[in-house]
Design a protein around this motif. Structure first.
Motif, PDB file in Angstrom:
ATOM      1  N   GLU A 252     -22.776  -3.229  22.076  1.00 51.62           N
ATOM      2  CA  GLU A 252     -22.557  -2.141  23.032  1.00 51.62           C
ATOM      3  C   GLU A 252     -22.161  -2.663  24.411  1.00 51.62           C
ATOM      4  OE1 GLU A 252     -26.255  -0.098  22.826  1.00 51.62           O
ATOM      5  OE2 GLU A 252     -25.744   1.005  20.991  1.00 51.62           O
ATOM      6  N   ALA A 253     -22.653  -3.855  24.775  1.00 46.69           N
ATOM      7  CA  ALA A 253     -22.350  -4.429  26.087  1.00 46.69           C
ATOM      8  C   ALA A 253     -21.069  -5.274  26.089  1.00 46.69           C
ATOM      9  CB  ALA A 253     -23.531  -5.282  26.555  1.00 46.69           C
ATOM     10  N   GLY A 254     -20.417  -5.393  24.933  1.00 48.92           N
ATOM     11  CA  GLY A 254     -19.192  -6.183  24.866  1.00 48.92           C
ATOM     12  C   GLY A 254     -19.425  -7.680  25.014  1.00 48.92           C
ATOM     13  N   GLU A 255     -20.587  -8.155  24.591  1.00 48.55           N
ATOM     14  CA  GLU A 255     -20.928  -9.570  24.789  1.00 48.55           C
ATOM     15  C   GLU A 255     -20.568 -10.446  23.585  1.00 48.55           C
ATOM     16  OE1 GLU A 255     -24.960  -8.770  25.784  1.00 48.55           O
ATOM     17  OE2 GLU A 255     -24.578  -8.839  27.937  1.00 48.55           O
ATOM     18  N   LEU A 256     -20.069  -9.821  22.501  1.00 42.26           N
ATOM     19  CA  LEU A 256     -19.560 -10.540  21.347  1.00 42.26           C
ATOM     20  C   LEU A 256     -18.041 -10.450  21.339  1.00 42.26           C
ATOM     21  CD1 LEU A 256     -22.074  -8.982  18.807  1.00 42.26           C
ATOM     22  CD2 LEU A 256     -22.133 -11.355  19.621  1.00 42.26           C
ATOM     23  N   VAL A 257     -17.388 -11.392  20.674  1.00 45.32           N
ATOM     24  CA  VAL A 257     -15.926 -11.343  20.602  1.00 45.32           C
ATOM     25  C   VAL A 257     -15.511  -9.996  20.023  1.00 45.32           C
ATOM     26  CG1 VAL A 257     -13.841 -12.421  19.714  1.00 45.32           C
ATOM     27  CG2 VAL A 257     -15.846 -13.840  20.198  1.00 45.32           C
ATOM     28  N   PRO A 258     -14.705  -9.211  20.721  1.00 48.27           N
ATOM     29  CA  PRO A 258     -14.296  -7.892  20.214  1.00 48.27           C
ATOM     30  C   PRO A 258     -13.555  -8.017  18.882  1.00 48.27           C
ATOM     31  CG  PRO A 258     -13.752  -8.124  22.545  1.00 48.27           C
ATOM     32  CD  PRO A 258     -14.146  -9.486  22.061  1.00 48.27           C
ATOM     33  N   GLN A 259     -13.782  -7.057  18.007  1.00 50.53           N
ATOM     34  CA  GLN A 259     -13.147  -7.107  16.688  1.00 50.53           C
ATOM     35  C   GLN A 259     -11.627  -7.083  16.799  1.00 50.53           C
ATOM     36  OE1 GLN A 259     -15.308  -7.515  14.077  1.00 50.53           O
ATOM     37  NE2 GLN A 259     -13.449  -8.122  13.009  1.00 50.53           N
ATOM     38  N   GLU A 403     -17.981  -9.025   0.496  1.00 49.42           N
ATOM     39  CA  GLU A 403     -16.844  -8.444   1.210  1.00 49.42           C
ATOM     40  C   GLU A 403     -17.229  -7.109   1.849  1.00 49.42           C
ATOM     41  OE1 GLU A 403     -12.962  -7.921   2.704  1.00 49.42           O
ATOM     42  OE2 GLU A 403     -14.141  -9.667   2.058  1.00 49.42           O
ATOM     43  N   LYS A 404     -18.010  -6.286   1.160  1.00 50.02           N
ATOM     44  CA  LYS A 404     -18.438  -5.005   1.714  1.00 50.02           C
ATOM     45  C   LYS A 404     -19.285  -5.210   2.954  1.00 50.02           C
ATOM     46  CE  LYS A 404     -18.745  -0.497   1.543  1.00 50.02           C
ATOM     47  NZ  LYS A 404     -17.545   0.351   1.713  1.00 50.02           N
ATOM     48  N   PHE A 405     -20.160  -6.198   2.928  1.00 51.23           N
ATOM     49  CA  PHE A 405     -21.000  -6.514   4.071  1.00 51.23           C
ATOM     50  C   PHE A 405     -20.137  -6.874   5.281  1.00 51.23           C
ATOM     51  CE2 PHE A 405     -24.095  -8.742   6.627  1.00 51.23           C
ATOM     52  CZ  PHE A 405     -25.308  -8.154   6.319  1.00 51.23           C
ATOM     53  N   ARG A 406     -19.131  -7.699   5.033  1.00 49.22           N
ATOM     54  CA  ARG A 406     -18.224  -8.105   6.120  1.00 49.22           C
ATOM     55  C   ARG A 406     -17.471  -6.901   6.684  1.00 49.22           C
ATOM     56  NH1 ARG A 406     -13.211  -8.731   7.102  1.00 49.22           N
ATOM     57  NH2 ARG A 406     -12.623  -8.080   4.999  1.00 49.22           N
ATOM     58  N   GLU A 407     -16.958  -6.053   5.799  1.00 44.45           N
ATOM     59  CA  GLU A 407     -16.204  -4.882   6.246  1.00 44.45           C
ATOM     60  C   GLU A 407     -17.072  -3.950   7.089  1.00 44.45           C
ATOM     61  OE1 GLU A 407     -14.794  -3.126   2.688  1.00 44.45           O
ATOM     62  OE2 GLU A 407     -13.165  -4.575   2.386  1.00 44.45           O
ATOM     63  N   LEU A 408     -18.297  -3.728   6.656  1.00 44.32           N
ATOM     64  CA  LEU A 408     -19.197  -2.849   7.413  1.00 44.32           C
ATOM     65  C   LEU A 408     -19.547  -3.456   8.758  1.00 44.32           C
ATOM     66  CD1 LEU A 408     -21.518  -1.712   4.489  1.00 44.32           C
ATOM     67  CD2 LEU A 408     -19.839  -0.309   5.713  1.00 44.32           C
ATOM     68  N   GLY A 409     -19.707  -4.784   8.811  1.00 44.33           N
ATOM     69  CA  GLY A 409     -19.949  -5.443  10.087  1.00 44.33           C
ATOM     70  C   GLY A 409     -18.791  -5.239  11.054  1.00 44.33           C
ATOM     71  N   GLU A 410     -17.579  -5.307  10.533  1.00 42.67           N
ATOM     72  CA  GLU A 410     -16.412  -5.070  11.388  1.00 42.67           C
ATOM     73  C   GLU A 410     -16.401  -3.644  11.911  1.00 42.67           C
ATOM     74  OE1 GLU A 410     -12.847  -6.088   9.354  1.00 42.67           O
ATOM     75  OE2 GLU A 410     -13.211  -8.255   9.439  1.00 42.67           O
ATOM     76  N   GLU A 411     -16.724  -2.689  11.048  1.00 45.30           N
ATOM     77  CA  GLU A 411     -16.739  -1.294  11.495  1.00 45.30           C
ATOM     78  C   GLU A 411     -17.813  -1.065  12.552  1.00 45.30           C
ATOM     79  OE1 GLU A 411     -16.076   1.969   8.756  1.00 45.30           O
ATOM     80  OE2 GLU A 411     -15.871   0.515   7.127  1.00 45.30           O
ATOM     81  N   LEU A 412     -18.953  -1.729  12.401  1.00 46.88           N
ATOM     82  CA  LEU A 412     -19.982  -1.629  13.432  1.00 46.88           C
ATOM     83  C   LEU A 412     -19.464  -2.161  14.761  1.00 46.88           C
ATOM     84  CD1 LEU A 412     -23.132  -2.775  11.427  1.00 46.88           C
ATOM     85  CD2 LEU A 412     -22.788  -0.516  12.456  1.00 46.88           C
ATOM     86  N   ASN A 413     -18.702  -3.251  14.710  1.00 44.99           N
ATOM     87  CA  ASN A 413     -18.155  -3.819  15.942  1.00 44.99           C
ATOM     88  C   ASN A 413     -17.054  -2.951  16.536  1.00 44.99           C
ATOM     89  OD1 ASN A 413     -19.751  -6.128  16.294  1.00 44.99           O
ATOM     90  ND2 ASN A 413     -18.625  -7.212  14.709  1.00 44.99           N
ATOM     91  N   PHE A 414     -16.301  -2.279  15.697  1.00 45.74           N
ATOM     92  CA  PHE A 414     -15.301  -1.338  16.202  1.00 45.74           C
ATOM     93  C   PHE A 414     -15.960  -0.060  16.730  1.00 45.74           C
ATOM     94  CE2 PHE A 414     -11.797  -3.364  13.595  1.00 45.74           C
ATOM     95  CZ  PHE A 414     -10.977  -3.638  14.676  1.00 45.74           C
ATOM     96  N   GLY A 415     -17.208   0.170  16.338  1.00 44.25           N
ATOM     97  CA  GLY A 415     -17.915   1.377  16.764  1.00 44.25           C
ATOM     98  C   GLY A 415     -17.534   2.607  15.978  1.00 44.25           C
TER      99      GLY A 415
END
Length: 436
Positions: A252-259, A403-415
Motif C-alpha cells: 500500500e505504501a509503494g515500498e516494493l518494486v511496483p508490478q 503458477e496460481k500463487f504467483r499470479e495471485l501475488g501479482e494481482e495483489l500488487n496491482f491492487g
C-alpha cells in the motif's frame, strides 16, 4: 568481463559474490536379490537420456567414454534432447512401457513417473552398486515417493536471499544480515525511503510474498508443511491470509518494486535489472543475476529471514536426479552408470557445476569450482543448522498451484483483488488439483 571480489562472510551474515504419466500405481519392484551385482563378463547395452544444450552433450560424451573405458562390457547409447522436447518424448515412452534404462529425472515429474509404475525401486542398489555415503541423507530423501526410492539426486541447491551491495553502498544503507520476516520488511522500507530521497529508481525488494517457497519456509519453521506425502495441505485459509497480509502495508505504501515496473523489464527480473536491492530465490540463480546486472555490480548471498528460533525451514533441493526404468533388462549395469555419473571423481572433474552443485562429496571435491560455485558451496555449508528434511516429492499438479500463487501475488500488487479474494481463488484451484 571482469568483476570485483568481496570477502566471503561467515554464518547468517551470508557469503558474498562478485558481480560476477496418467495411470495410478506404484514404483515397480526391484529384483529380489538384496545384493545385486554386475557380471563383468556379460556384454550388455543400455540407453541413457538427458536434457541440456550442446555444451552439456559434449561433457556427457566425455563422461560416457570414460565410463565405457572402465567398464568395457557395458555399451551406453546416449539419447540427448532439448528441454522442451525431453518430457514430451518421455511421456510417449512411458505410455508404451519403453523408457530408456537410465532417465535423467526432474523433481517436478518424479511422483508422476513413480506412481505410474515406470520407475524401478532402487533400494537394493543403494549402498551396494550406487554408493550413498558421499551424499547427505536429507538429499537422498528427495528421491523417495510413497516410501520407495525411485531416483538418486546428482546435484543440489537451496533457497537464499540475494542483496545488491552496490546499490546499498550508493544509498548508504547497511545490508540486511539476519532477523525475522518483519525485520526484513522494515529493512525494505528503509532502503526504499533512502532511494526515494536520493531520486533513484530503486526499491528495497521484490514482494517476497508472491513466492510460494517463502510461504513454505515459514510453514516449515513452524513445524508444518505445504503438502504431506498424501497430498494434504499443511495450512488453512486463515494461515494463507496471514501470510499475504503480513506485508500488505509495504504494498500500500509503494515500498516494493511496483508490478508494472517488473513487467516492463521482463525477461529480466527486478533484481538483475537493478530495480531491487534484494530478492529471495534458489541459490543457483546467482550466475543469471550476475550476467543480467553486468559489470560494476556486486551481489551477496545470505540466508533468508527466520521468524521462529531454531526453525528448520531450509532444505537442500535436488535439482536433477537419475532413475532406472522398471522395464530395464540390465538394472545392475544401469545402476553402475548412475554411480559413476554421480560419485566418480572423473565425473566431478568433467562436469564441474554444469549440472548444478554436485550432491556427492566425492564428485564435489574433484570438481574445479569457479568463484560463484564455491560461494554457493560455502553458503550451503553455512546454513547447516537450519536444514531440515527435504519435503515430500511435489504432488501431481504442483506446477499449476505454484503458477496460481504467483499470479495471485501479482494481482495483489496491482491492487486488483483483496487478500480474502486471493485466498478463496487459491483454495478453489487447490481443490481442483487435489481431487484430480
Amino acid at each position: 568481463m571482469k568483476f570485483r571480489s568481496r570477502k566471503l562472510m561467515a554464518g547468517t551474515a551470508g557469503v558474498a559474490l562478485a558481480a560476477l504419466v496418467g495411470l495410478t500405481g506404484c514404483a515397480s519392484a526391484a529384483p529380489s536379490s538384496s545384493q545385486p551385482t554386475l557380471d563383468p563378463d556379460e556384454e550388455v547395452s543400455i540407453t541413457f537420456t538427458f536434457w541440456g544444450n550442446d555444451v552439456r552433450a559434449e561433457l556427457y560424451n566425455e563422461a560416457i567414454a570414460a565410463f565405457e573405458e572402465q567398464h568395457p562390457n557395458i555399451d551406453v547409447d546416449i539419447i540427448f534432447l532439448a528441454p522442451t522436447e525431453y518430457w514430451e518424448k518421455r511421456q510417449i515412452e512411458a505410455a508404451g512401457g519403453g523408457l530408456p534404462d537410465v532417465v535423467t529425472m526432474d523433481l517436478a515429474y518424479l511422483r508422476q513417473y513413480s506412481q505410474n509404475g515406470t520407475l524401478l525401486d532402487l533400494e537394493p542398489y543403494l549402498g551396494t552398486i550406487i554408493q550413498t555415503d558421499p551424499i547427505d541423507p536429507q538429499v537422498l530423501q528427495a528421491g523417495v515417493v510413497d516410501g520407495v526410492t525411485t531416483a538418486v539426486p546428482l546435484s543440489t541447491n537451496s533457497w537464499g536471499m540475494f542483496l545488491n551491495t552496490t546499490i546499498l553502498d550508493e544509498l548508504d544503507v547497511e545490508p540486511f544480515t539476519d532477523g525475522t520476516w518483519d525485520d526484513y520488511y522494515e529493512w525494505i522500507a528503509e532502503v526504499t525511503a533512502a532511494a526515494k530521497a536520493a531520486g533513484k529508481d530503486v526499491w528495497g525488494g521484490v514482494d517476497p510474498n508472491t513466492r510460494f517457497t517463502n510461504f513454505e519456509l515459514q510453514l516449515r519453521a513452524e513445524g508444518s508443511y505445504l503438502f504431506d506425502d498424501e497430498g494434504e495441505p499443511g495450512f488453512d485459509k486463515e494461515r494463507l491470509a496471514e501470510f499475504w497480509e503480513s506485508n500488505q502495508s509495504l504494498r500500500e505504501a509503494g515500498e516494493l518494486v511496483p508490478q508494472q515496473r517488473i513487467a516492463e523489464v521482463q525477461p529480466k527480473t527486478a533484481f538483475d535489472a537493478a530495480l531491487s536491492a534484494s530478492d529471495t530465490t534458489w541459490d543457483n540463480s546467482g550466475a543469471g543475476f550476475l550476467a543480467g546486472l553486468g559489470e560494476g555490480y556486486e551481489i551477496e548471498l545470505l540466508a533468508p529471514p527466520l521468524s521462529v528460533d531454531g526453525g528448520k525451514d531450509l532444505y537442500l533441493k535436488a535439482s536433477q536426479m537419475y532413475s532406472i526404468a522398471s522395464n530395464s533388462d540390465h538394472p545392475a549395469a544401469a545402476a553402475t552408470l548412475i554411480d559413476f555419473l554421480i560419485n566418480s571423481p572423473e565425473s566431478g572433474e568433467i562436469f564441474g557445476t554444469n549440472r548444478g552443485l554436485p550432491a556427492s562429496e566425492t564428485a564435489r571435491d574433484a570438481a574445479d569450482l569457479d568463484e560463484l560455485s564455491q560461494t554457493i558451496a560455502d553458503y550451503e555449508a553455512s546454513i547447516s543448522d537450519r536444514l531440515g528434511d527435504a519435503p515430500p516429492v511435489p504432488i501431481v499438479g504442483y506446477g499449476s498451484l505454484h503458477e496460481k500463487f504467483r499470479e495471485l501475488g501479482e494481482e495483489l500488487n496491482f491492487g486488483t483483488i483483496t487478500v480474502d479474494q486471493a485466498v478463496d481463488q487459491f483454495f478453489a484451484e487447490m481443490d481442483v488439483v487435489l481431487t484430480q
